[in-house]
Design a protein around this motif. Structure first.
Motif, mmCIF file in Angstrom:
data_model
loop_
_atom_site.group_PDB
_atom_site.id
_atom_site.type_symbol
_atom_site.label_atom_id
_atom_site.label_comp_id
_atom_site.label_asym_id
_atom_site.label_seq_id
_atom_site.Cartn_x
_atom_site.Cartn_y
_atom_site.Cartn_z
ATOM 1 N N GLY A 18 0.457 -7.831 1.277
ATOM 2 C CA GLY A 18 0.583 -9.217 1.706
ATOM 3 C C GLY A 18 0.573 -10.170 0.531
ATOM 4 O O GLY A 18 1.398 -11.094 0.449
ATOM 5 N N GLY A 19 -0.367 -9.977 -0.411
ATOM 6 C CA GLY A 19 -0.437 -10.848 -1.576
ATOM 7 C C GLY A 19 0.796 -10.756 -2.446
ATOM 8 O O GLY A 19 1.298 -11.763 -2.955
ATOM 9 N N LEU A 20 1.311 -9.538 -2.634
ATOM 10 C CA LEU A 20 2.518 -9.367 -3.437
ATOM 11 C C LEU A 20 3.717 -10.031 -2.776
ATOM 12 O O LEU A 20 4.552 -10.658 -3.457
ATOM 13 C CB LEU A 20 2.799 -7.879 -3.653
ATOM 14 N N CYS A 21 3.822 -9.909 -1.449
ATOM 15 C CA CYS A 21 4.955 -10.506 -0.736
ATOM 16 C C CYS A 21 4.829 -12.025 -0.638
ATOM 17 O O CYS A 21 5.812 -12.707 -0.351
ATOM 18 C CB CYS A 21 5.101 -9.888 0.654
ATOM 19 N N ALA A 22 3.633 -12.567 -0.844
ATOM 20 C CA ALA A 22 3.468 -14.011 -0.970
ATOM 21 C C ALA A 22 3.823 -14.469 -2.373
ATOM 22 O O ALA A 22 4.486 -15.492 -2.575
ATOM 23 C CB ALA A 22 2.038 -14.416 -0.621
ATOM 24 N N HIS A 39 -9.192 -4.159 -8.147
ATOM 25 C CA HIS A 39 -8.814 -2.781 -8.449
ATOM 26 C C HIS A 39 -7.835 -2.731 -9.614
ATOM 27 O O HIS A 39 -7.238 -3.736 -9.999
ATOM 28 C CB HIS A 39 -8.208 -2.133 -7.213
ATOM 29 N N ASP A 40 -7.660 -1.536 -10.153
ATOM 30 C CA ASP A 40 -6.739 -1.382 -11.271
ATOM 31 C C ASP A 40 -5.364 -0.905 -10.810
ATOM 32 O O ASP A 40 -4.580 -0.399 -11.604
ATOM 33 C CB ASP A 40 -7.321 -0.430 -12.325
ATOM 34 N N TRP A 41 -5.094 -1.043 -9.525
ATOM 35 C CA TRP A 41 -3.779 -0.718 -8.985
ATOM 36 C C TRP A 41 -3.305 -1.865 -8.105
ATOM 37 O O TRP A 41 -4.085 -2.688 -7.650
ATOM 38 C CB TRP A 41 -3.822 0.583 -8.173
ATOM 39 N N VAL A 42 -1.981 -1.902 -7.865
ATOM 40 C CA VAL A 42 -1.420 -2.850 -6.906
ATOM 41 C C VAL A 42 -1.136 -2.111 -5.616
ATOM 42 O O VAL A 42 -0.922 -0.899 -5.595
ATOM 43 C CB VAL A 42 -0.131 -3.509 -7.446
ATOM 44 N N GLY A 43 -1.153 -2.863 -4.519
ATOM 45 C CA GLY A 43 -0.851 -2.256 -3.228
ATOM 46 C C GLY A 43 -2.016 -2.212 -2.272
ATOM 47 O O GLY A 43 -1.839 -1.868 -1.105
ATOM 48 N N GLY A 44 -3.237 -2.554 -2.726
ATOM 49 C CA GLY A 44 -4.375 -2.578 -1.808
ATOM 50 C C GLY A 44 -4.640 -1.213 -1.209
ATOM 51 O O GLY A 44 -4.971 -0.253 -1.910
ATOM 52 N N LYS A 45 -4.469 -1.109 0.098
ATOM 53 C CA LYS A 45 -4.713 0.167 0.785
ATOM 54 C C LYS A 45 -3.657 1.206 0.466
ATOM 55 O O LYS A 45 -3.809 2.375 0.843
ATOM 56 C CB LYS A 45 -4.820 -0.063 2.298
ATOM 57 N N MET A 46 -2.591 0.814 -0.226
ATOM 58 C CA MET A 46 -1.611 1.788 -0.717
ATOM 59 C C MET A 46 -2.173 2.451 -1.979
ATOM 60 O O MET A 46 -1.609 2.358 -3.064
ATOM 61 C CB MET A 46 -0.285 1.096 -1.046
ATOM 62 N N ARG A 47 -3.282 3.134 -1.818
ATOM 63 C CA ARG A 47 -3.954 3.729 -2.961
ATOM 64 C C ARG A 47 -3.560 5.190 -3.121
ATOM 65 O O ARG A 47 -3.081 5.841 -2.184
ATOM 66 C CB ARG A 47 -5.481 3.606 -2.814
ATOM 67 N N ARG A 48 -3.757 5.698 -4.320
ATOM 68 C CA ARG A 48 -3.458 7.101 -4.608
ATOM 69 C C ARG A 48 -4.675 7.738 -5.265
ATOM 70 O O ARG A 48 -5.406 7.067 -6.010
ATOM 71 C CB ARG A 48 -2.244 7.237 -5.530
ATOM 72 N N GLN A 231 2.845 3.600 -2.962
ATOM 73 C CA GLN A 231 2.461 2.654 -4.003
ATOM 74 C C GLN A 231 3.647 2.297 -4.895
ATOM 75 O O GLN A 231 3.648 1.247 -5.543
ATOM 76 C CB GLN A 231 1.308 3.222 -4.834
ATOM 77 N N LYS A 232 4.671 3.151 -4.924
ATOM 78 C CA LYS A 232 5.871 2.858 -5.706
ATOM 79 C C LYS A 232 6.523 1.568 -5.208
ATOM 80 O O LYS A 232 7.067 0.784 -6.007
ATOM 81 C CB LYS A 232 6.848 4.035 -5.602
ATOM 82 N N LEU A 233 6.479 1.332 -3.904
ATOM 83 C CA LEU A 233 7.031 0.101 -3.344
ATOM 84 C C LEU A 233 6.245 -1.107 -3.844
ATOM 85 O O LEU A 233 6.829 -2.115 -4.248
ATOM 86 C CB LEU A 233 7.004 0.166 -1.816
ATOM 87 N N ALA A 234 4.909 -1.004 -3.813
ATOM 88 C CA ALA A 234 4.090 -2.113 -4.299
ATOM 89 C C ALA A 234 4.335 -2.368 -5.780
ATOM 90 O O ALA A 234 4.426 -3.522 -6.219
ATOM 91 C CB ALA A 234 2.610 -1.809 -4.046
ATOM 92 N N ARG A 235 4.468 -1.297 -6.562
ATOM 93 C CA ARG A 235 4.706 -1.475 -7.996
ATOM 94 C C ARG A 235 6.065 -2.116 -8.262
ATOM 95 O O ARG A 235 6.219 -2.881 -9.211
ATOM 96 C CB ARG A 235 4.590 -0.133 -8.721
ATOM 97 N N ALA A 236 7.041 -1.827 -7.413
ATOM 98 C CA ALA A 236 8.362 -2.438 -7.575
ATOM 99 C C ALA A 236 8.290 -3.948 -7.348
ATOM 100 O O ALA A 236 8.908 -4.730 -8.082
ATOM 101 C CB ALA A 236 9.360 -1.796 -6.610
ATOM 102 N N ILE A 237 7.542 -4.369 -6.329
ATOM 103 C CA ILE A 237 7.396 -5.806 -6.071
ATOM 104 C C ILE A 237 6.621 -6.468 -7.209
ATOM 105 O O ILE A 237 6.977 -7.557 -7.676
ATOM 106 C CB ILE A 237 6.711 -6.041 -4.719
ATOM 107 N N ALA A 238 5.567 -5.794 -7.672
ATOM 108 C CA ALA A 238 4.788 -6.344 -8.780
ATOM 109 C C ALA A 238 5.647 -6.494 -10.029
ATOM 110 O O ALA A 238 5.521 -7.485 -10.773
ATOM 111 C CB ALA A 238 3.584 -5.437 -9.065
ATOM 112 N N ALA A 239 6.535 -5.535 -10.289
ATOM 113 C CA ALA A 239 7.407 -5.624 -11.459
ATOM 114 C C ALA A 239 8.346 -6.822 -11.355
ATOM 115 O O ALA A 239 8.641 -7.487 -12.363
ATOM 116 C CB ALA A 239 8.199 -4.325 -11.611
#
Length: 526
Positions: A18-22, A39-48, A231-239
């Motif tokens: 949600g935060g990334l899409c905002a 956290h040290d990752w993006v994606g929140g509950k999209m954790r690995r 999490q690859k999707l979240a990282r793509a938005i973050a990039a």
């Protein structure tokens, strides 16, 4: 209270989807945006988590309603397929029961109908086709005025129902999902299968409204596996955010949201550093605000969240192993013998000895065959912490309810996972403060539950909410829509003519920003 547009930096608290899409539409529109996450990752509950087979997803497993993300990427001049590789699944899910199965549901609805006919007879096939028609009409009716709208438009929905009276019958407003399914399917296995979709938003079919039957259409419209994990999707938005000048501060905890009599002024980080802001987007569980975890002044933002019942939590295994037994697809469900006993236990704050198990075989459904050692995620429903005391011996109990149960279906894993592979409700609460371990925010139980979730706009000028705990609800696509609602609320706010205050922000007025077209998604997945 109407929001004001004020110039200056924007801080997004939380790098969940949600935060990334905002953040992405805001930075694309030229705003100074910083995304901060503990956290040290993006994606929140999209954790690995790490495993012997490599990084394994320990959160959402697949992408549905992909058109939400197609629209998000298109709104900033990009294509989703240029950033992630998606594999559409021919088999939506494979299902087993103690005495029967498997039953596959397919991306092709005709094949699903045929499979159900072969599994449960021609009457069941006819019932399934009627159920699909019913839920598709509900999905299409609720899409624009409820899911896509930042503020649910109940008047528009009422007008639609007046024009199409059959919708009122399809909604079954006085029925639970379980009651609707009892009328829809004569085979108890199919009632159990489609009742499971209530758990997608953390509910029980006996206590969730019949309207939640439309959740089936989100999966029926298509299931995609993201190569490299969700999490690859979240990282793509973050990039894309950083490529446009936005900043990510990971491993950084926000201790307070700061405000004065005029609205938000910034956020305080652990260690005392202040990030000034004219706008703060909070992408976290609204209950954290109600409990004062972001400062006492925030308790009034969503006060009802402090006492509203919470949705389900989960016990989640994420591990690498070599399986032996039934042929698995990407999505697999092993049903318990008595679903009513399973959900009664959850309502009491415990878990049943015989419980339904979901297995994601993460290396299945890809272009290449799975390796010898595969990655797996197994999910058991569990009550939130608000409904139970801290359990003793949770690892031993969960292990006993998982692997011996699967062995009775003929499915074994070598090696079986250890303690580090299990995430419990207590751990989820620690990862996502204020959640009480709930993965979906407030409970979906009750006829009007969907209308009582917090909205993007709040009573505090400059503070906006997004995430799965807000409208339009839980799940990756809904959280993404909530982020876009938050961005739209900021981008369409009327420019303030008030004098800029000395808060350490950059001066100047922001110009009106053009909103990207709303995501329009269809049950066909197009």
């Amino acid at each position: 209270m109407p929001s004001r547009a004020r110039s200056g930096p924007i801080v997004v608290v939380g790098a969940g989807i949600g935060g990334l899409c905002a953040a992405l539409p805001l930075v694309h529109a030229g705003h100074d945006v910083t995304v901060v996450d503990t956290h040290d990752w993006v994606g929140g509950k999209m954790r690995r988590l790490q495993s012997d087979a490599g990084p394994v997803d320990a959160g959402p497993t697949v992408l549905t309603l992909r058109a939400v993300f197609d629209a998000l990427f298109a709104s900033v001049g990009e294509r989703l397929d240029d950033h992630v590789t998606l594999h559409r699944q021919d088999v939506l899910a494979r299902h087993w029961w103690p005495e029967s199965g498997p039953l596959d549901l397919h991306a092709d609805p005709a094949r699903s109908a045929e499979a159900i006919g072969a599994f449960a007879g021609p009457r069941a096939q006819t019932q399934f086709e009627a159920f699909c028609a019913r839920t598709e009409s509900l999905f299409e009716a609720f899409r624009a005025p409820m899911m896509e709208a930042a503020e649910p438009d109940t008047l528009a929905l009422a007008r639609l129902v007046m024009q199409r009276p059959s919708l009122a019958r399809a909604m079954a407003p006085l029925s639970s999902l379980s009651a609707l399914l009892s009328r829809s399917f004569s085979d108890p296995r199919l009632r159990q299968l489609f009742g499971r979709y209530a758990t997608y938003v953390g509910g029980s079919p006996d206590r969730s409204p019949a309207l939640l039957s439309l959740i089936w259409q989100a999966e029926a419209g298509g299931v995609w596996v993201v190569e490299g994990g969700m999490q690859k999707l979240a990282r793509a938005i973050a990039a894309m955010i950083t490529a446009r000048g936005g900043r990510l501060l990971l491993g950084t905890h926000v201790s307070r949201i700061l405000s004065d009599s005029d609205g938000v002024t910034g956020v305080a980080l652990d260690g005392g550093r202040i990030l000034p802001a004219s706008r703060v987007v909070f992408n976290g569980d609204p209950r954290a605000l109600a409990l004062g975890l972001l400062g006492d002044p925030m308790r009034n933002i969503a006060p009802a969240q402090a006492t509203r019942p919470r949705s389900l939590s989960a016990q989640v295994w994420a591990f690498g192993s070599t399986p032996k037994g039934p042929d698995l697809t990407h999505h697999n469900v092993f049903f318990c013998q008595d679903p009513k006993a399973d959900f009664r236990a959850l309502d009491r704050g415990s878990t049943a000895e015989d419980t339904t198990l979901y297995i994601c075989a993460e290396d299945r459904g890809m272009a290449q065959p799975p390796p010898d050692m595969e990655r797996f995620e197994i999910i058991l429903n569990a009550p939130p912490l608000t409904r139970r005391p801290t359990p003793d011996k949770e690892y031993e109990t969960c292990h006993q309810r998982t692997f011996p149960t699967l062995a009775r279906f003929g499915l074994t894993f070598s090696p079986e996972p250890g303690r580090a592979a299990l995430t419990t409700p207590e751990r989820f609460d620690a990862l996502f403060p204020g959640s009480a371990g709930s993965l979906y925010g407030q409970s979906p139980h009750g006829m009007l539950a969907a209308l009582t979730r917090p909205r993007a706009r709040t009573i505090l000028p400059g503070l906006t909410l997004c995430g799965g705990g807000c409208h339009p609800g839980a799940g990756v696509p809904m959280a993404a829509l909530s982020g876009r609602h938050a961005a739209a609320e900021i981008l369409t706010a009327r420019i303030s003519t008030s004098t800029s205050r000395g808060t350490g922000m950059r001066g100047g007025m922001s110009m009106p920003s053009r909103i990207a077209a709303r995501a329009r998604f269809r049950s066909s997945g197009s």
